[in-house]
Design a protein around this motif. Structure first.
Motif, PDB file in Angstrom:
ATOM      1  N   THR A  39       0.847  -1.183   0.000  1.00 57.69           N
ATOM      2  CA  THR A  39       0.000   0.000   0.000  1.00 57.69           C
ATOM      3  C   THR A  39       0.886   1.238   0.000  1.00 57.69           C
ATOM      4  OG1 THR A  39      -1.624  -1.183   1.330  1.00 57.69           O
ATOM      5  CG2 THR A  39      -1.871   1.196   1.204  1.00 57.69           C
ATOM      6  N   VAL A  40       0.605   2.174  -0.902  1.00 62.43           N
ATOM      7  CA  VAL A  40       1.357   3.426  -0.956  1.00 62.43           C
ATOM      8  C   VAL A  40       0.839   4.348   0.147  1.00 62.43           C
ATOM      9  CG1 VAL A  40       1.912   5.453  -2.339  1.00 62.43           C
ATOM     10  CG2 VAL A  40       1.780   3.213  -3.428  1.00 62.43           C
ATOM     11  N   VAL A  41       1.727   4.758   1.044  1.00 57.76           N
ATOM     12  CA  VAL A  41       1.367   5.663   2.132  1.00 57.76           C
ATOM     13  C   VAL A  41       1.480   7.108   1.658  1.00 57.76           C
ATOM     14  CG1 VAL A  41       1.958   6.442   4.455  1.00 57.76           C
ATOM     15  CG2 VAL A  41       2.093   4.011   3.877  1.00 57.76           C
ATOM     16  N   SER A  42       2.594   7.447   1.017  1.00 54.73           N
ATOM     17  CA  SER A  42       2.772   8.798   0.490  1.00 54.73           C
ATOM     18  C   SER A  42       3.794   8.795  -0.632  1.00 54.73           C
ATOM     19  CB  SER A  42       3.200   9.769   1.586  1.00 54.73           C
ATOM     20  OG  SER A  42       4.499   9.474   2.034  1.00 54.73           O
ATOM     21  N   GLU A  43       3.747   9.868  -1.426  1.00 57.87           N
ATOM     22  CA  GLU A  43       4.700  10.044  -2.514  1.00 57.87           C
ATOM     23  C   GLU A  43       5.137  11.502  -2.527  1.00 57.87           C
ATOM     24  OE1 GLU A  43       5.071   9.655  -7.350  1.00 57.87           O
ATOM     25  OE2 GLU A  43       3.175   9.185  -6.377  1.00 57.87           O
ATOM     26  N   ILE A  44       6.447  11.705  -2.455  1.00 61.43           N
ATOM     27  CA  ILE A  44       6.995  13.061  -2.448  1.00 61.43           C
ATOM     28  C   ILE A  44       8.145  13.105  -3.447  1.00 61.43           C
ATOM     29  CG2 ILE A  44       8.127  14.835  -1.073  1.00 61.43           C
ATOM     30  CD1 ILE A  44       6.819  13.464   1.398  1.00 61.43           C
ATOM     31  N   GLY A  45       7.972  13.874  -4.499  1.00 58.84           N
ATOM     32  CA  GLY A  45       9.021  14.042  -5.489  1.00 58.84           C
ATOM     33  C   GLY A  45       9.462  12.757  -6.151  1.00 58.84           C
ATOM     34  N   ASN A  47       9.735   9.854  -4.782  1.00 58.07           N
ATOM     35  CA  ASN A  47      10.071   8.882  -3.742  1.00 58.07           C
ATOM     36  C   ASN A  47       8.792   8.460  -3.036  1.00 58.07           C
ATOM     37  OD1 ASN A  47      12.875   9.079  -4.226  1.00 58.07           O
ATOM     38  ND2 ASN A  47      12.917  10.958  -3.036  1.00 58.07           N
ATOM     39  N   MET A  48       8.720   7.181  -2.673  1.00 61.25           N
ATOM     40  CA  MET A  48       7.489   6.648  -2.101  1.00 61.25           C
ATOM     41  C   MET A  48       7.746   6.025  -0.737  1.00 61.25           C
ATOM     42  SD  MET A  48       6.032   4.691  -5.436  1.00 61.25           S
ATOM     43  CE  MET A  48       4.304   5.033  -5.223  1.00 61.25           C
ATOM     44  N   ILE A  49       6.751   6.144   0.128  1.00 64.35           N
ATOM     45  CA  ILE A  49       6.731   5.402   1.379  1.00 64.35           C
ATOM     46  C   ILE A  49       5.582   4.418   1.245  1.00 64.35           C
ATOM     47  CG2 ILE A  49       6.391   5.490   3.874  1.00 64.35           C
ATOM     48  CD1 ILE A  49       7.549   8.326   3.793  1.00 64.35           C
ATOM     49  N   VAL A  50       5.891   3.128   1.437  1.00 70.77           N
ATOM     50  CA  VAL A  50       4.884   2.084   1.253  1.00 70.77           C
ATOM     51  C   VAL A  50       4.832   1.182   2.477  1.00 70.77           C
ATOM     52  CG1 VAL A  50       5.122   2.097  -1.259  1.00 70.77           C
ATOM     53  CG2 VAL A  50       6.514   0.547   0.071  1.00 70.77           C
ATOM     54  N   ASN A  51       3.653   0.611   2.698  1.00 72.31           N
ATOM     55  CA  ASN A  51       3.496  -0.428   3.705  1.00 72.31           C
ATOM     56  C   ASN A  51       3.632  -1.770   3.010  1.00 72.31           C
ATOM     57  OD1 ASN A  51       3.060   0.981   6.051  1.00 72.31           O
ATOM     58  ND2 ASN A  51       0.840   0.998   5.854  1.00 72.31           N
ATOM     59  N   ASP A  54       3.682  -5.362   7.098  1.00 76.62           N
ATOM     60  CA  ASP A  54       3.583  -4.662   8.387  1.00 76.62           C
ATOM     61  C   ASP A  54       4.771  -3.755   8.681  1.00 76.62           C
ATOM     62  OD1 ASP A  54       1.131  -5.913   8.873  1.00 76.62           O
ATOM     63  OD2 ASP A  54       2.104  -7.640   9.801  1.00 76.62           O
ATOM     64  N   SER A  55       5.441  -3.264   7.645  1.00 75.09           N
ATOM     65  CA  SER A  55       6.554  -2.327   7.796  1.00 75.09           C
ATOM     66  C   SER A  55       6.391  -1.191   6.809  1.00 75.09           C
ATOM     67  CB  SER A  55       7.895  -2.996   7.486  1.00 75.09           C
ATOM     68  OG  SER A  55       8.049  -4.188   8.165  1.00 75.09           O
ATOM     69  N   ARG A  56       6.942  -0.056   7.160  1.00 75.83           N
ATOM     70  CA  ARG A  56       6.985   1.061   6.217  1.00 75.83           C
ATOM     71  C   ARG A  56       8.378   1.126   5.622  1.00 75.83           C
ATOM     72  NH1 ARG A  56       3.388   6.171   8.182  1.00 75.83           N
ATOM     73  NH2 ARG A  56       1.444   5.006   8.169  1.00 75.83           N
ATOM     74  N   VAL A  57       8.408   1.206   4.288  1.00 66.87           N
ATOM     75  CA  VAL A  57       9.675   1.215   3.557  1.00 66.87           C
ATOM     76  C   VAL A  57       9.666   2.391   2.599  1.00 66.87           C
ATOM     77  CG1 VAL A  57      11.134  -0.094   1.977  1.00 66.87           C
ATOM     78  CG2 VAL A  57       9.797  -1.308   3.704  1.00 66.87           C
ATOM     79  N   ALA A  58      10.774   3.110   2.517  1.00 66.63           N
ATOM     80  CA  ALA A  58      10.928   4.206   1.559  1.00 66.63           C
ATOM     81  C   ALA A  58      11.738   3.693   0.373  1.00 66.63           C
ATOM     82  CB  ALA A  58      11.627   5.393   2.208  1.00 66.63           C
ATOM     83  N   ILE A  59      11.206   3.918  -0.836  1.00 66.38           N
ATOM     84  CA  ILE A  59      11.913   3.509  -2.044  1.00 66.38           C
ATOM     85  C   ILE A  59      11.839   4.637  -3.071  1.00 66.38           C
ATOM     86  CG2 ILE A  59      11.623   1.023  -1.764  1.00 66.38           C
ATOM     87  CD1 ILE A  59       9.303   1.154  -3.733  1.00 66.38           C
ATOM     88  N   GLY A  60      12.801   4.662  -3.967  1.00 70.67           N
ATOM     89  CA  GLY A  60      12.821   5.650  -5.037  1.00 70.67           C
ATOM     90  C   GLY A  60      11.947   5.211  -6.195  1.00 70.67           C
ATOM     91  N   ASN A  65       9.414   1.339 -10.058  1.00 71.98           N
ATOM     92  CA  ASN A  65       9.122   0.925 -11.429  1.00 71.98           C
ATOM     93  C   ASN A  65       9.406  -0.541 -11.679  1.00 71.98           C
ATOM     94  OD1 ASN A  65       8.115   3.346 -12.461  1.00 71.98           O
ATOM     95  ND2 ASN A  65      10.162   4.110 -12.909  1.00 71.98           N
ATOM     96  N   LYS A  66      10.249  -1.165 -10.854  1.00 73.80           N
ATOM     97  CA  LYS A  66      10.583  -2.565 -11.012  1.00 73.80           C
ATOM     98  C   LYS A  66       9.588  -3.490 -10.325  1.00 73.80           C
ATOM     99  CE  LYS A  66      15.554  -1.720 -11.482  1.00 73.80           C
ATOM    100  NZ  LYS A  66      15.357  -0.525 -12.233  1.00 73.80           N
ATOM    101  N   ILE A  67       8.679  -2.930  -9.508  1.00 71.35           N
ATOM    102  CA  ILE A  67       7.685  -3.729  -8.788  1.00 71.35           C
ATOM    103  C   ILE A  67       6.366  -3.630  -9.543  1.00 71.35           C
ATOM    104  CG2 ILE A  67       6.469  -4.031  -6.606  1.00 71.35           C
ATOM    105  CD1 ILE A  67       8.920  -2.535  -5.321  1.00 71.35           C
ATOM    106  N   ILE A  68       5.899  -4.760 -10.062  1.00 68.00           N
ATOM    107  CA  ILE A  68       4.681  -4.799 -10.857  1.00 68.00           C
ATOM    108  C   ILE A  68       3.536  -5.298  -9.988  1.00 68.00           C
ATOM    109  CG2 ILE A  68       3.586  -5.728 -12.947  1.00 68.00           C
ATOM    110  CD1 ILE A  68       6.081  -3.945 -13.457  1.00 68.00           C
TER     111      ILE A  68
END
Length: 69
Positions: A39-45, A47-51, A54-60, A65-68
Motif C-alpha cells: 500500500t502506498v502511504v505517500s509520494e513526495i518528489g 520517492n514513495m513510502i509504502v506499507n 507490516d513495515s513502512r519502507v521508503a523507495i525511489g 518501477n521494477k515492482i509490478i
C-alpha cells in the motif's frame, strides 16, 4: 502496472519483481515478494513510502518501477 503509478491508499498485490538479480534480491529482502500486499502511504518528489509486510519502507521511483502490481 508499476508500483510508481498506484494511487495513494490503495492496497495492491505484487505480481512480479523485475530488474537485475541483485536488485530483485534487495527488494525481496525488504519484503517485496510476489503475492504480497503493498500500500502506498505517500509520494513526495517521486520517492514513495509504502506499507509492505507490516513495515513502512521508503523507495525511489526507479525501484518502484521494477515492482509490478
Amino acid at each position: 502496472m508499476p508500483l510508481s503509478m498506484v494511487k495513494q491508499g490503495e492496497a495492491n498485490v505484487i505480481r512480479k519483481v523485475g530488474g537485475r538479480e541483485d536488485t530483485r534480491r534487495f527488494l525481496e529482502n525488504l519484503g517485496f515478494t510476489a503475492g504480497g500486499l503493498v500500500t502506498v502511504v505517500s509520494e513526495i518528489g517521486g520517492n514513495m513510502i509504502v506499507n509492505v509486510r507490516d513495515s513502512r519502507v521508503a523507495i525511489g521511483k526507479d525501484m518502484a518501477n521494477k515492482i509490478i502490481v
